[in-house]
Design a protein around this motif. Structure first.
Motif, PDB file in Angstrom:
ATOM      1  N   PRO A 126       0.824  -1.220   0.000  1.00 53.87           N
ATOM      2  CA  PRO A 126       0.000   0.000   0.000  1.00 53.87           C
ATOM      3  C   PRO A 126       0.856   1.267   0.000  1.00 53.87           C
ATOM      4  O   PRO A 126       1.894   1.329   0.684  1.00 53.87           O
ATOM      5  CB  PRO A 126      -0.808  -0.119   1.291  1.00 53.87           C
ATOM      6  CG  PRO A 126      -0.826  -1.572   1.623  1.00 53.87           C
ATOM      7  CD  PRO A 126       0.490  -2.100   1.139  1.00 53.87           C
ATOM      8  N   PRO A 127       0.446   2.293  -0.747  1.00 52.25           N
ATOM      9  CA  PRO A 127       1.170   3.566  -0.749  1.00 52.25           C
ATOM     10  C   PRO A 127       1.273   4.192   0.629  1.00 52.25           C
ATOM     11  O   PRO A 127       2.178   4.983   0.890  1.00 52.25           O
ATOM     12  CB  PRO A 127       0.339   4.436  -1.697  1.00 52.25           C
ATOM     13  CG  PRO A 127      -0.407   3.480  -2.563  1.00 52.25           C
ATOM     14  CD  PRO A 127      -0.683   2.290  -1.714  1.00 52.25           C
ATOM     15  N   SER A 128       0.342   3.832   1.539  1.00 48.65           N
ATOM     16  CA  SER A 128       0.356   4.423   2.876  1.00 48.65           C
ATOM     17  C   SER A 128       1.613   4.054   3.661  1.00 48.65           C
ATOM     18  O   SER A 128       1.890   4.663   4.694  1.00 48.65           O
ATOM     19  CB  SER A 128      -0.886   3.978   3.661  1.00 48.65           C
ATOM     20  OG  SER A 128      -0.877   2.578   3.892  1.00 48.65           O
ATOM     21  N   PHE A 129       2.388   3.055   3.194  1.00 55.16           N
ATOM     22  CA  PHE A 129       3.644   2.706   3.862  1.00 55.16           C
ATOM     23  C   PHE A 129       4.586   3.904   3.939  1.00 55.16           C
ATOM     24  O   PHE A 129       5.448   3.964   4.818  1.00 55.16           O
ATOM     25  CB  PHE A 129       4.326   1.551   3.118  1.00 55.16           C
ATOM     26  CG  PHE A 129       4.006   0.195   3.685  1.00 55.16           C
ATOM     27  CD1 PHE A 129       5.015  -0.683   4.060  1.00 55.16           C
ATOM     28  CD2 PHE A 129       2.691  -0.212   3.845  1.00 55.16           C
ATOM     29  CE1 PHE A 129       4.719  -1.935   4.585  1.00 55.16           C
ATOM     30  CE2 PHE A 129       2.384  -1.453   4.366  1.00 55.16           C
ATOM     31  CZ  PHE A 129       3.389  -2.329   4.743  1.00 55.16           C
ATOM     32  N   ALA A 130       4.425   4.834   3.022  1.00 52.45           N
ATOM     33  CA  ALA A 130       5.280   6.018   3.026  1.00 52.45           C
ATOM     34  C   ALA A 130       5.068   6.865   4.280  1.00 52.45           C
ATOM     35  O   ALA A 130       5.920   7.690   4.618  1.00 52.45           O
ATOM     36  CB  ALA A 130       5.030   6.849   1.779  1.00 52.45           C
ATOM     37  N   ALA A 131       3.942   6.646   4.973  1.00 53.19           N
ATOM     38  CA  ALA A 131       3.645   7.424   6.182  1.00 53.19           C
ATOM     39  C   ALA A 131       4.259   6.810   7.439  1.00 53.19           C
ATOM     40  O   ALA A 131       4.170   7.411   8.517  1.00 53.19           O
ATOM     41  CB  ALA A 131       2.128   7.548   6.357  1.00 53.19           C
ATOM     42  N   LEU A 132       4.879   5.644   7.329  1.00 50.02           N
ATOM     43  CA  LEU A 132       5.468   4.980   8.497  1.00 50.02           C
ATOM     44  C   LEU A 132       6.832   5.596   8.792  1.00 50.02           C
ATOM     45  O   LEU A 132       7.876   5.014   8.527  1.00 50.02           O
ATOM     46  CB  LEU A 132       5.581   3.480   8.244  1.00 50.02           C
ATOM     47  CG  LEU A 132       4.258   2.744   7.973  1.00 50.02           C
ATOM     48  CD1 LEU A 132       4.510   1.285   7.644  1.00 50.02           C
ATOM     49  CD2 LEU A 132       3.328   2.867   9.173  1.00 50.02           C
ATOM     50  N   MET A 133       6.808   6.768   9.387  1.00 42.58           N
ATOM     51  CA  MET A 133       8.029   7.546   9.571  1.00 42.58           C
ATOM     52  C   MET A 133       8.918   7.029  10.701  1.00 42.58           C
ATOM     53  O   MET A 133      10.064   7.449  10.819  1.00 42.58           O
ATOM     54  CB  MET A 133       7.671   9.009   9.840  1.00 42.58           C
ATOM     55  CG  MET A 133       6.886   9.659   8.700  1.00 42.58           C
ATOM     56  SD  MET A 133       7.766   9.533   7.130  1.00 42.58           S
ATOM     57  CE  MET A 133       9.198  10.522   7.466  1.00 42.58           C
TER      58      MET A 133
END
Length: 608
Positions: free
Chosen positions: A476-483
């Protein structure tokens, strides 16, 4: 003349009475100066120790005197870089000493038998002098006023002397990491005032004496990291009533991890309901008696790596209500089987759940609304486990793919480990609501379908392990939010498409974390094809596949309708017809959910 004679007599009496006191004080000073002369070095703080300065003994550093008589009552030599032995210290010169602390120095040799001459001693601490050898002297039993005995992180050997039973005033006994051998003497049961007993990290063997049940004021018991065996003391063994651990209504902490205990974990230890911590990992317990009703104070339960054979689903429904404060439940590496019961989801305060390396089957529950301990970000708090200042509560977890001894008092750890089971079906979306998670491990199962699109909601997540499953679709593209993510493993799945880009993801440069996913591309793997022709081909394939799925829906509807129609004739009984219709509805619901999941995976792959 009579008055003058009386005054002279009183003066002579006072002089004769103070002479022995001065002599004793001079002896104390001489004993310290003589011992100092044998030491190879110190931090310079012993410079005031000299005989010419003996009249100012009470002003010497590290010394506290009785304000009236002037005798030394406390000698505190912690962290002063002492390098030498205790052999030349005349302990008999200090009959009034109440406290002696020699922690964190470079003392070597042995503990002399003369230490038994400190008959007024209340506190004795000799901690972290790893070159002190030999055995604990039997003369230790002469210190009958001792309240606290702390001998820890030393290089001693030998057995725990039976004379320790003479220390009947003792309230805290810490013999941690002193390499004791042999068995625990039965005389230890005479220490009825003891509230803290720590014999961890030794080489003790044999059974725990039944007499330990006499310690009715016990708050903490730590026997972990030894070679103790047999069963824990409990009542009515072989028809005889023995003292039991549960006699203490105050017992707060039991640590018996890494021994050879076997059999059932006795219910007697938590009959009185005061326990906060049970640490019983790495033993051979075969069962846990289900009698936690009275133990509402439990915060941490650890039975990692035992031989417990049980169906996890048999956990009583009242258990979560009986343990409202449970924060840490560690049952890894046992033989629990069956499904993950919904009762576990009722532990509202739970912060760590480790059910890894068992034989659990079925799906991961989807409703985590009651997991407030994981849903909310936890603030660092100091959890007090009464230990008389000796230690803080430590639990062992698999953190970032490695074993880690975690100190609870330093902060708050929130995580879930369900790895190495036989769990199947999809990763539930409900997991993405656990916003407080710092680690999540679902590896080594048979999980299917897509990674939830909302996985990026877990912004505190530092470690995510989904390897060795049967996951498909795109990341999922939301993985980019796992800072906060620093450890990731998605290897050995059926993932495809482009790996998302993001500032934190770009720091994960090891390509093996994505290995054995033949359809993945992008950093740190090989780049994806970016031509417009390739994009148009992908879109064309998407349209074709969408049409295929449409045909599947139509075909499925026709089959269900066919059976629904003929089922009315096949079953004349109204009851049978209703049951048949219910079955068809359930089957259609499952099929629809599965098709919807596959469509979601397909589109996540196309548009990633």
């Amino acid at each position: 003349m009579k008055r003058i004679h009386l005054l002279i007599s009183c003066t002579c009496f006072l002089l004769s009475a103070t002479a022995p006191v001065r002599a004793n004080i001079h002896r104390e000073a001489a004993a310290l100066v003589n011992w100092k002369a044998t030491l190879a070095g110190d931090d310079g703080s012993l410079a005031s120790w000299s005989l010419p300065n003996s009249t100012s003994l009470c002003r010497w550093l590290h010394i506290t005197c009785d304000p009236k008589a002037g005798h030394i009552i406390e000698l505190d030599l912690q962290d002063v870089s002492l390098n030498g032995t205790l052999d030349e210290l005349d302990f008999s010169a200090f009959p009034h000493m109440k406290e002696l602390r020699l922690n964190n120095n470079g003392l070597h040799g042995t503990i002399p038998t003369g230490i038994g001459n400190l008959t007024s001693l209340v506190i004795l601490e000799i901690d972290t002098n790893p070159y002190l050898r030999g055995a604990i002297p039997r003369s230790i039993g002469q210190l009958k006023n001792l309240v606290q005995l702390q001998l820890a992180f030393l290089g001693l050997d030998g057995t725990l002397p039976e004379e320790v039973g003479n220390l009947t005033s003792l309230e805290a006994l810490q013999l941690n990491s002193v390499t004791l051998t042999g068995s625990i003497p039965v005389t230890i049961g005479m220490l009825v005032k003891l509230d803290s007993l720590d014999l961890a990290h030794n080489n003790l063997t044999g059974n725990i004496p039944w007499e330990i049940g006499n310690m009715t004021k016990l708050l903490l018991m730590d026997f972990s990291w030894n070679y103790l065996e047999g069963q824990l003391p409990r009542n009515q063994l072989g028809g005889h009533i023995f003292p039991e651990l549960g006699n203490s209504s105050l017992l707060d902490t039991i640590k018996i991890a890494k021994n050879n205990f076997s059999g059932l974990f006795p219910s007697s230890v938590y009959q009185r309901g005061a326990l906060k911590t049970i640490s019983a990992g790495y033993n051979g317990f075969t069962g846990i008696q289900q009698t936690f009703q009275n133990c509402t104070t439990l915060v941490s339960v650890d039975f990692t790596a035992n031989n417990i054979v049980a169906e996890l689903g048999t956990i009583p429904s009242w258990l979560s209500r009986s343990l409202p404060g449970l924060r840490f439940l560690l049952l890894s590496s046992n033989i629990f089987y069956g499904i993950i019961p919904h009762q576990i989801l009722q532990f509202r305060e739970l912060q760590l759940l480790d059910l890894s390396k068992n034989r659990l089957t079925g799906s991961i529950p989807d409703d985590f609304t009651n997991f407030t301990g994981m849903i909310q970000e936890q603030e660092p708090i100091e959890i007090e486990f009464l230990y008389n200042g000796f230690d803080r509560e430590v639990i062992e977890i698999i953190w970032k793919n490695a074993g880690h001894a975690y100190n609870l008092w330093k902060g708050v750890m929130v995580g879930m480990d369900l790895s190495d089971n036989f769990l199947s079906e999809e990763i539930p979306n409900g997991l993405t609501t656990l916003l407080g998670l710092r680690y999540l491990n679902l590896s080594g199962n048979h999980l299917l379908g897509c990674i939830p699109n909302d996985m990026g909601n877990l912004v505190l997540l530092e470690s995510l392990d989904l390897r060795q499953n049967q996951l498909s679709g795109g990341i999922p593209p939301s993985f980019a939010a796992l800072m906060s993510l620093s450890v990731l493993n998605l290897s050995y799945n059926g993932l495809s498409g482009r790996i998302p880009t993001g500032r934190q993801l770009q720091t994960l440069v090891d390509p093996s974390i994505y290995s054995h996913n033949l359809g993945l591309c992008g950093f740190p793997l090989e780049g994806c094809m970016n031509s417009s022709t390739s994009t148009r081909n992908e879109v064309g394939q998407a349209v074709d596949r969408e049409a295929l799925w449409l045909y599947c829906f139509v075909a499925a509807g026709f089959v269900f309708g066919f059976w629904l129609y003929w089922g009315m004739f096949l079953f004349y009984s109204e009851t049978w017809r209703c049951a048949f219709h219910q079955y068809v509805d359930n089957m259609q619901g499952k099929a629809t959910k599965k098709i919807y999941s596959c469509m979601s995976c397909f589109w996540s792959t196309v548009w990633c």
